[in-house]
Design a protein around this motif. Structure first.
Motif, PDB file in Angstrom:
ATOM      1  N   VAL A  56      96.358  19.263  16.697  1.00  0.00           N
ATOM      2  CA  VAL A  56      96.866  18.149  17.193  1.00  0.00           C
ATOM      3  C   VAL A  56      95.839  17.441  18.351  1.00  0.00           C
ATOM      4  O   VAL A  56      95.280  16.625  19.351  1.00  0.00           O
ATOM      5  CB  VAL A  56      98.198  18.143  18.337  1.00  0.00           C
ATOM      6  CG1 VAL A  56      98.149  17.408  19.941  1.00  0.00           C
ATOM      7  CG2 VAL A  56      99.362  18.302  17.236  1.00  0.00           C
ATOM      8  N   GLN A  57      94.920  18.694  18.773  1.00  0.00           N
ATOM      9  CA  GLN A  57      94.384  19.131  19.966  1.00  0.00           C
ATOM     10  C   GLN A  57      92.687  18.023  19.585  1.00  0.00           C
ATOM     11  O   GLN A  57      91.886  17.035  20.106  1.00  0.00           O
ATOM     12  CB  GLN A  57      93.624  20.589  20.447  1.00  0.00           C
ATOM     13  CG  GLN A  57      94.822  20.746  21.295  1.00  0.00           C
ATOM     14  CD  GLN A  57      95.042  20.271  21.677  1.00  0.00           C
ATOM     15  OE1 GLN A  57      94.843  19.361  23.115  1.00  0.00           O
ATOM     16  NE2 GLN A  57      96.522  20.164  22.195  1.00  0.00           N
ATOM     17  N   TRP A  58      92.266  18.439  18.187  1.00  0.00           N
ATOM     18  CA  TRP A  58      91.316  17.368  17.495  1.00  0.00           C
ATOM     19  C   TRP A  58      91.279  16.292  17.281  1.00  0.00           C
ATOM     20  O   TRP A  58      90.282  15.165  17.822  1.00  0.00           O
ATOM     21  CB  TRP A  58      90.317  18.610  16.569  1.00  0.00           C
ATOM     22  CG  TRP A  58      89.751  19.874  17.010  1.00  0.00           C
ATOM     23  CD1 TRP A  58      90.025  20.974  16.734  1.00  0.00           C
ATOM     24  CD2 TRP A  58      88.303  19.752  16.875  1.00  0.00           C
ATOM     25  NE1 TRP A  58      88.755  21.656  17.552  1.00  0.00           N
ATOM     26  CE2 TRP A  58      87.964  20.914  17.640  1.00  0.00           C
ATOM     27  CE3 TRP A  58      87.488  18.547  17.400  1.00  0.00           C
ATOM     28  CZ2 TRP A  58      86.661  21.510  17.978  1.00  0.00           C
ATOM     29  CZ3 TRP A  58      86.334  19.296  18.029  1.00  0.00           C
ATOM     30  CH2 TRP A  58      86.251  21.217  18.329  1.00  0.00           C
ATOM     31  N   SER A  59      92.150  15.650  17.244  1.00  0.00           N
ATOM     32  CA  SER A  59      92.910  14.666  16.306  1.00  0.00           C
ATOM     33  C   SER A  59      92.464  13.785  17.869  1.00  0.00           C
ATOM     34  O   SER A  59      91.984  12.738  18.207  1.00  0.00           O
ATOM     35  CB  SER A  59      94.101  14.148  16.302  1.00  0.00           C
ATOM     36  OG  SER A  59      94.851  15.475  14.958  1.00  0.00           O
ATOM     37  N   TYR A  60      93.075  14.441  19.136  1.00  0.00           N
ATOM     38  CA  TYR A  60      92.692  13.681  20.004  1.00  0.00           C
ATOM     39  C   TYR A  60      91.374  12.987  20.681  1.00  0.00           C
ATOM     40  O   TYR A  60      90.989  12.588  21.643  1.00  0.00           O
ATOM     41  CB  TYR A  60      93.607  14.696  21.650  1.00  0.00           C
ATOM     42  CG  TYR A  60      94.218  13.296  22.567  1.00  0.00           C
ATOM     43  CD1 TYR A  60      94.579  12.350  22.647  1.00  0.00           C
ATOM     44  CD2 TYR A  60      92.677  13.989  23.650  1.00  0.00           C
ATOM     45  CE1 TYR A  60      94.492  12.002  24.121  1.00  0.00           C
ATOM     46  CE2 TYR A  60      93.337  13.620  24.893  1.00  0.00           C
ATOM     47  CZ  TYR A  60      93.686  12.579  25.188  1.00  0.00           C
ATOM     48  OH  TYR A  60      93.468  11.693  26.068  1.00  0.00           O
ATOM     49  N   ARG A  61      91.440  14.518  20.880  1.00  0.00           N
ATOM     50  CA  ARG A  61      89.250  14.410  21.569  1.00  0.00           C
ATOM     51  C   ARG A  61      88.750  13.769  20.247  1.00  0.00           C
ATOM     52  O   ARG A  61      87.928  13.499  20.719  1.00  0.00           O
ATOM     53  CB  ARG A  61      88.980  16.128  20.922  1.00  0.00           C
ATOM     54  CG  ARG A  61      88.966  17.262  21.890  1.00  0.00           C
ATOM     55  CD  ARG A  61      88.972  18.327  22.163  1.00  0.00           C
ATOM     56  NE  ARG A  61      89.629  19.358  22.046  1.00  0.00           N
ATOM     57  CZ  ARG A  61      89.865  20.819  21.942  1.00  0.00           C
ATOM     58  NH1 ARG A  61      89.338  20.986  21.058  1.00  0.00           N
ATOM     59  NH2 ARG A  61      90.506  21.036  22.879  1.00  0.00           N
ATOM     60  N   ALA A 162      99.992  18.276   8.379  1.00  0.00           N
ATOM     61  CA  ALA A 162      99.325  18.762   8.889  1.00  0.00           C
ATOM     62  C   ALA A 162      98.446  20.398   8.869  1.00  0.00           C
ATOM     63  O   ALA A 162      97.254  21.250   8.124  1.00  0.00           O
ATOM     64  CB  ALA A 162      97.744  17.948   9.325  1.00  0.00           C
ATOM     65  N   MET A 163      99.228  20.623   9.430  1.00  0.00           N
ATOM     66  CA  MET A 163      99.386  22.615   9.642  1.00  0.00           C
ATOM     67  C   MET A 163      99.520  23.039   8.051  1.00  0.00           C
ATOM     68  O   MET A 163      98.771  23.953   7.856  1.00  0.00           O
ATOM     69  CB  MET A 163     100.658  23.114  11.042  1.00  0.00           C
ATOM     70  CG  MET A 163     100.495  24.574  10.688  1.00  0.00           C
ATOM     71  SD  MET A 163     101.838  25.105   9.974  1.00  0.00           S
ATOM     72  CE  MET A 163     103.444  23.775  10.515  1.00  0.00           C
ATOM     73  N   GLU A 164     100.600  23.296   7.093  1.00  0.00           N
ATOM     74  CA  GLU A 164     100.925  23.443   6.385  1.00  0.00           C
ATOM     75  C   GLU A 164      99.420  23.541   5.405  1.00  0.00           C
ATOM     76  O   GLU A 164      98.833  24.219   5.040  1.00  0.00           O
ATOM     77  CB  GLU A 164     102.167  23.066   6.410  1.00  0.00           C
ATOM     78  CG  GLU A 164     103.038  23.838   4.674  1.00  0.00           C
ATOM     79  CD  GLU A 164     103.836  23.532   3.882  1.00  0.00           C
ATOM     80  OE1 GLU A 164     104.877  23.711   3.101  1.00  0.00           O
ATOM     81  OE2 GLU A 164     104.420  22.815   4.401  1.00  0.00           O
ATOM     82  N   ARG A 165      99.001  22.013   5.214  1.00  0.00           N
ATOM     83  CA  ARG A 165      97.865  21.757   4.570  1.00  0.00           C
ATOM     84  C   ARG A 165      96.972  22.365   4.350  1.00  0.00           C
ATOM     85  O   ARG A 165      96.303  22.922   4.088  1.00  0.00           O
ATOM     86  CB  ARG A 165      97.668  19.965   3.956  1.00  0.00           C
ATOM     87  CG  ARG A 165      99.191  18.978   4.139  1.00  0.00           C
ATOM     88  CD  ARG A 165      98.364  17.886   3.423  1.00  0.00           C
ATOM     89  NE  ARG A 165      97.724  16.990   4.531  1.00  0.00           N
ATOM     90  CZ  ARG A 165      98.587  16.418   5.217  1.00  0.00           C
ATOM     91  NH1 ARG A 165     100.039  16.342   5.106  1.00  0.00           N
ATOM     92  NH2 ARG A 165      97.994  16.324   6.901  1.00  0.00           N
ATOM     93  N   TYR A 166      96.550  22.233   5.953  1.00  0.00           N
ATOM     94  CA  TYR A 166      95.624  23.443   6.297  1.00  0.00           C
ATOM     95  C   TYR A 166      95.739  24.669   5.984  1.00  0.00           C
ATOM     96  O   TYR A 166      94.381  25.440   5.537  1.00  0.00           O
ATOM     97  CB  TYR A 166      95.336  23.116   7.963  1.00  0.00           C
ATOM     98  CG  TYR A 166      93.927  24.376   8.305  1.00  0.00           C
ATOM     99  CD1 TYR A 166      92.415  23.091   8.429  1.00  0.00           C
ATOM    100  CD2 TYR A 166      94.251  25.657   8.968  1.00  0.00           C
ATOM    101  CE1 TYR A 166      91.463  24.032   8.702  1.00  0.00           C
ATOM    102  CE2 TYR A 166      93.078  26.525   9.083  1.00  0.00           C
ATOM    103  CZ  TYR A 166      92.039  25.509   9.605  1.00  0.00           C
ATOM    104  OH  TYR A 166      90.946  25.743  10.145  1.00  0.00           O
ATOM    105  N   ILE A 167      96.700  25.489   5.995  1.00  0.00           N
ATOM    106  CA  ILE A 167      96.693  26.955   6.283  1.00  0.00           C
ATOM    107  C   ILE A 167      96.679  27.188   4.403  1.00  0.00           C
ATOM    108  O   ILE A 167      96.309  28.307   3.922  1.00  0.00           O
ATOM    109  CB  ILE A 167      98.409  27.308   7.232  1.00  0.00           C
ATOM    110  CG1 ILE A 167      97.638  27.429   8.516  1.00  0.00           C
ATOM    111  CG2 ILE A 167      98.805  28.714   6.069  1.00  0.00           C
ATOM    112  CD1 ILE A 167      99.064  27.238   9.297  1.00  0.00           C
ATOM    113  N   LEU A 168      97.508  25.987   3.940  1.00  0.00           N
ATOM    114  CA  LEU A 168      97.565  26.697   2.339  1.00  0.00           C
ATOM    115  C   LEU A 168      96.602  26.728   1.138  1.00  0.00           C
ATOM    116  O   LEU A 168      96.000  27.026   0.730  1.00  0.00           O
ATOM    117  CB  LEU A 168      99.090  25.231   2.042  1.00  0.00           C
ATOM    118  CG  LEU A 168     100.372  25.529   2.228  1.00  0.00           C
ATOM    119  CD1 LEU A 168     101.149  25.058   1.371  1.00  0.00           C
ATOM    120  CD2 LEU A 168     100.839  27.349   2.296  1.00  0.00           C
TER     121      LEU A 168
END
Length: 173
Positions: A56-61, A162-168
């Protein structure tokens, strides 16, 4: 350990000094292997939330077109940091054996991402790789489901996915 070489954020450290980076990952794995099942469940939940917040933070930045509003982005950060600072997630106190490592991990994040300390970044990613390689797959899947069930209203379905894709990626590597 070589399977981690294909994780995009780790490539830089394997290219610079694979032996050194791998030694840090192994060192941290040894530490995480000593955790109880309860602590591993808590670590998985915290990591899932941190990853969701980070995306979330990186998408915003980066001013991504589908980034959340500034208010929503702040709420995500406050939720994640609140759990880290209070050592409590979803009404459950985080296992005390994780308190110190949570503080260390947060300190490495701040030094690396906010202050540009390359050594801290390498240790941050070594910790992260060690955590994902130590937390059993089903423990992580359950933690992600808990985050989805309890925090989608804050992080939104898009960022939970997106969190799930990143972790997996760490489990599929």
């Amino acid at each position: 350990m070589n399977h981690l070489r294909n994780i995009s954020e780790l490539e830089e450290y394997y290219e610079k000094d694979a032996e050194l980076f791998s030694s840090f990952v192994v060192q941290y794995q040894e530490r995480y292997n000593k955790l109880s099942n309860r602590a591993l469940h808590h670590l998985a939940a915290i990591r899932a939330m941190e990853v969701a917040n980070g995306i979330v933070q990186w998408s915003y930045r980066l001013k991504k077109s589908q980034a959340l509003t500034v208010e929503q982005t702040r709420e995500c950060m406050q939720t994640s940091l609140g759990c880290i600072y209070t050592k409590n997630i979803n009404g459950v106190e985080i296992d005390k054996s994780l308190h110190q490592v949570m503080d260390e991990f947060r300190d490495l994040y701040n030094k690396g991402f906010k202050n540009g300390d390359d050594g801290a970044m390498m240790h941050f990613y070594a910790h992260s790789a060690a955590q994902f390689s130590t937390i059993p797959y089903f423990t992580m899947k359950n933690a992600m489901k808990m985050i989805q069930s309890n925090f989608t209203c804050i992080f939104t379905e898009k960022y939970i996915d997106a969190m799930e894709r990143y972790i997996l990626r760490y489990y599929d590597a």
